[in-house]
Design a protein around this motif. Structure first.
Motif, PDB file in Angstrom:
ATOM      1  N   LYS A 190       4.118  27.566   3.534  1.00 28.12           N
ATOM      2  CA  LYS A 190       5.138  28.279   4.305  1.00 28.12           C
ATOM      3  C   LYS A 190       6.448  27.505   4.301  1.00 28.12           C
ATOM      4  O   LYS A 190       7.514  28.080   4.338  1.00 28.12           O
ATOM      5  N   LYS A 191       6.346  26.178   4.238  1.00 29.61           N
ATOM      6  CA  LYS A 191       7.543  25.324   4.242  1.00 29.61           C
ATOM      7  C   LYS A 191       7.880  24.946   2.808  1.00 29.61           C
ATOM      8  O   LYS A 191       7.040  24.448   2.069  1.00 29.61           O
ATOM      9  N   ARG A 192       9.139  25.207   2.409  1.00 29.62           N
ATOM     10  CA  ARG A 192       9.609  24.879   1.067  1.00 29.62           C
ATOM     11  C   ARG A 192      10.855  24.000   1.175  1.00 29.62           C
ATOM     12  O   ARG A 192      11.673  24.168   2.059  1.00 29.62           O
ATOM     13  N   CYS A 193      10.986  23.082   0.248  1.00 29.83           N
ATOM     14  CA  CYS A 193      12.136  22.186   0.216  1.00 29.83           C
ATOM     15  C   CYS A 193      13.375  22.949  -0.253  1.00 29.83           C
ATOM     16  O   CYS A 193      13.333  23.629  -1.286  1.00 29.83           O
ATOM     17  N   ALA A 207       7.194  16.348 -14.605  1.00 28.44           N
ATOM     18  CA  ALA A 207       7.461  17.775 -14.822  1.00 28.44           C
ATOM     19  C   ALA A 207       6.223  18.609 -14.485  1.00 28.44           C
ATOM     20  O   ALA A 207       6.332  19.666 -13.847  1.00 28.44           O
ATOM     21  N   PHE A 208       5.036  18.144 -14.901  1.00 29.65           N
ATOM     22  CA  PHE A 208       3.797  18.851 -14.590  1.00 29.65           C
ATOM     23  C   PHE A 208       3.569  18.902 -13.089  1.00 29.65           C
ATOM     24  O   PHE A 208       3.229  19.948 -12.536  1.00 29.65           O
ATOM     25  N   GLU A 209       3.746  17.760 -12.396  1.00 30.03           N
ATOM     26  CA  GLU A 209       3.544  17.718 -10.945  1.00 30.03           C
ATOM     27  C   GLU A 209       4.527  18.640 -10.237  1.00 30.03           C
ATOM     28  O   GLU A 209       4.171  19.336  -9.288  1.00 30.03           O
ATOM     29  N   ALA A 210       5.781  18.651 -10.676  1.00 31.21           N
ATOM     30  CA  ALA A 210       6.782  19.518 -10.056  1.00 31.21           C
ATOM     31  C   ALA A 210       6.425  20.985 -10.270  1.00 31.21           C
ATOM     32  O   ALA A 210       6.502  21.797  -9.341  1.00 31.21           O
ATOM     33  N   ALA A 211       5.997  21.339 -11.484  1.00 26.19           N
ATOM     34  CA  ALA A 211       5.627  22.725 -11.769  1.00 26.19           C
ATOM     35  C   ALA A 211       4.429  23.159 -10.927  1.00 26.19           C
ATOM     36  O   ALA A 211       4.431  24.252 -10.345  1.00 26.19           O
ATOM     37  N   SER A 212       3.419  22.308 -10.829  1.00 25.13           N
ATOM     38  CA  SER A 212       2.243  22.679 -10.028  1.00 25.13           C
ATOM     39  C   SER A 212       2.600  22.756  -8.549  1.00 25.13           C
ATOM     40  O   SER A 212       2.076  23.598  -7.823  1.00 25.13           O
ATOM     41  N   ASN A 213       3.507  21.914  -8.107  1.00 25.65           N
ATOM     42  CA  ASN A 213       3.930  21.934  -6.713  1.00 25.65           C
ATOM     43  C   ASN A 213       4.728  23.200  -6.405  1.00 25.65           C
ATOM     44  O   ASN A 213       4.627  23.751  -5.316  1.00 25.65           O
ATOM     45  N   LEU A 214       5.488  23.681  -7.377  1.00 24.91           N
ATOM     46  CA  LEU A 214       6.240  24.925  -7.189  1.00 24.91           C
ATOM     47  C   LEU A 214       5.296  26.113  -7.008  1.00 24.91           C
ATOM     48  O   LEU A 214       5.610  27.075  -6.323  1.00 24.91           O
ATOM     49  N   ARG A 218       0.825  -1.203   0.000  1.00 23.90           N
ATOM     50  CA  ARG A 218       0.000   0.000   0.000  1.00 23.90           C
ATOM     51  C   ARG A 218       0.859   1.254   0.000  1.00 23.90           C
ATOM     52  O   ARG A 218       0.551   2.226   0.659  1.00 23.90           O
ATOM     53  N   GLY A 219       1.924   1.209  -0.734  1.00 21.02           N
ATOM     54  CA  GLY A 219       2.818   2.356  -0.808  1.00 21.02           C
ATOM     55  C   GLY A 219       2.202   3.515  -1.560  1.00 21.02           C
ATOM     56  O   GLY A 219       1.136   3.412  -2.156  1.00 21.02           O
ATOM     57  N   GLY A 220       2.893   4.616  -1.527  1.00 15.25           N
ATOM     58  CA  GLY A 220       2.447   5.796  -2.234  1.00 15.25           C
ATOM     59  C   GLY A 220       3.613   6.741  -2.455  1.00 15.25           C
ATOM     60  O   GLY A 220       4.659   6.595  -1.850  1.00 15.25           O
ATOM     61  N   ARG A 221       3.412   7.674  -3.312  1.00 12.84           N
ATOM     62  CA  ARG A 221       4.455   8.646  -3.619  1.00 12.84           C
ATOM     63  C   ARG A 221       4.627   9.613  -2.451  1.00 12.84           C
ATOM     64  O   ARG A 221       3.647  10.030  -1.823  1.00 12.84           O
ATOM     65  N   THR A 222       5.855   9.983  -2.169  1.00  9.31           N
ATOM     66  CA  THR A 222       6.152  10.923  -1.094  1.00  9.31           C
ATOM     67  C   THR A 222       5.378  12.212  -1.320  1.00  9.31           C
ATOM     68  O   THR A 222       5.339  12.741  -2.419  1.00  9.31           O
ATOM     69  N   GLY A 223       4.744  12.702  -0.258  1.00  5.40           N
ATOM     70  CA  GLY A 223       3.970  13.931  -0.342  1.00  5.40           C
ATOM     71  C   GLY A 223       2.543  13.729  -0.805  1.00  5.40           C
ATOM     72  O   GLY A 223       1.773  14.671  -0.886  1.00  5.40           O
ATOM     73  N   LYS A 224       2.169  12.485  -1.105  1.00  6.29           N
ATOM     74  CA  LYS A 224       0.802  12.173  -1.533  1.00  6.29           C
ATOM     75  C   LYS A 224       0.166  11.262  -0.495  1.00  6.29           C
ATOM     76  O   LYS A 224       0.837  10.477   0.160  1.00  6.29           O
ATOM     77  N   LYS A 225      -1.160  11.324  -0.384  1.00  5.19           N
ATOM     78  CA  LYS A 225      -1.878  10.480   0.574  1.00  5.19           C
ATOM     79  C   LYS A 225      -1.936   9.048   0.049  1.00  5.19           C
ATOM     80  O   LYS A 225      -2.121   8.810  -1.130  1.00  5.19           O
ATOM     81  N   CYS A 226      -1.757   8.080   0.954  1.00  6.83           N
ATOM     82  CA  CYS A 226      -1.890   6.676   0.578  1.00  6.83           C
ATOM     83  C   CYS A 226      -2.549   5.924   1.724  1.00  6.83           C
ATOM     84  O   CYS A 226      -2.640   6.427   2.838  1.00  6.83           O
ATOM     85  N   CYS A 285      10.173  23.244  -3.822  1.00  8.72           N
ATOM     86  CA  CYS A 285       8.798  22.738  -3.888  1.00  8.72           C
ATOM     87  C   CYS A 285       8.114  22.842  -2.531  1.00  8.72           C
ATOM     88  O   CYS A 285       8.759  22.845  -1.486  1.00  8.72           O
ATOM     89  N   ALA A 286       6.786  22.896  -2.574  1.00  8.40           N
ATOM     90  CA  ALA A 286       5.986  22.973  -1.355  1.00  8.40           C
ATOM     91  C   ALA A 286       6.095  21.665  -0.583  1.00  8.40           C
ATOM     92  O   ALA A 286       6.048  20.591  -1.163  1.00  8.40           O
ATOM     93  N   LEU A 287       6.217  21.779   0.734  1.00  7.67           N
ATOM     94  CA  LEU A 287       6.253  20.599   1.591  1.00  7.67           C
ATOM     95  C   LEU A 287       4.872  20.359   2.173  1.00  7.67           C
ATOM     96  O   LEU A 287       4.134  21.302   2.441  1.00  7.67           O
ATOM     97  N   LYS A 288       4.547  19.096   2.369  1.00  5.80           N
ATOM     98  CA  LYS A 288       3.266  18.731   2.949  1.00  5.80           C
ATOM     99  C   LYS A 288       3.520  17.944   4.228  1.00  5.80           C
ATOM    100  O   LYS A 288       4.426  17.120   4.289  1.00  5.80           O
ATOM    101  N   TRP A 289       2.695  18.207   5.243  1.00 10.01           N
ATOM    102  CA  TRP A 289       2.827  17.517   6.510  1.00 10.01           C
ATOM    103  C   TRP A 289       2.286  16.099   6.393  1.00 10.01           C
ATOM    104  O   TRP A 289       1.175  15.882   5.934  1.00 10.01           O
TER     105      TRP A 289
END
Length: 186
Positions: free
Chosen positions: A142-145, A130-137, A24-32, A150-154
């Motif tokens: 408040k927290k940026r990598c 590339a699209f995901e990275a651009a939209s994340n930028l 049940r893995g998922g991509r970092t920063g995404k809900k899984c 890129c935007a960080l998510k808790w």
């Protein structure tokens, strides 16, 4: 080890009287689904089991799903890499050992080109990333990598700040856990 045939399926095996569940893995920063689904599966299929610990891992996945094994680049003849095993590290490490030893000793290996880190990565997944990275930028946060901004998510399950762009992770206090970021949050 037993592995579910579904792409997001479960794996399980025993070791020293313990049941090890994974999946049940998922991509970092995404809900899984993660731990809730694993716990539910254990309760249903192994009702007498007791959870003793949890852990999470990050697995690098190449753009084409084939690991990068070989010379790091044409300009670094004595630098080698083995990465992108997509959760198949035990199998990938054995393959890497055989392929890298052939490359280093000058023995011809028919799979060298297939696994070459320098192979073409012009794949549809590159456009998606590339699209995901651009939209994340462009996402407000408040927290940026520190890697590329890129935007960080808790991540409330693992109590970490996660970057969906490239997989960096940080502790609650901003100390880097996983790269590519090589610096803490400011």
């Amino acid at each position: 080890m037993y592995v579910d045939e579904n792409r997001t399926g479960l794996s399980f095996r025993n070791y020293g009287g313990l049941l090890l569940l994974g999946g049940r893995g998922g991509r970092t920063g995404k809900k899984c689904g993660g731990w809730e689904e694993l716990s539910r599966f254990a309760r249903e299929k192994y009702p007498r089991s007791k959870e003793v610990c949890r852990w999470a891992a990050q697995d690098c996945i190449s753009l084409d799903g084939i690991p990068y094994i070989g010379r790091y680049s044409a300009g670094t003849s004595d630098l080698y890499t083995a990465s992108g095993f997509n959760k198949w590290g035990m199998t990938g490490s054995a393959l890497s050992a055989m392929l890298l030893s052939d490359i280093i000793t000058g023995k011809k290996n028919e799979y060298e080109e297939l696994f070459s880190p320098s192979r073409s990565i012009l794949r549809p997944q590159l456009a998606v990333n590339a699209f995901e990275a651009a939209s994340n930028l462009l996402t407000f946060s408040k927290k940026r990598c520190p890697h590329l901004g890129c935007a960080l998510k808790w991540n409330s399950a693992e109590h970490s700040w996660d970057c969906a762009c490239h997989g960096s992770r940080f502790t609650e206090n901003g100390r880097v856990i996983d790269n590519p970021s090589n610096g803490n949050l400011r």
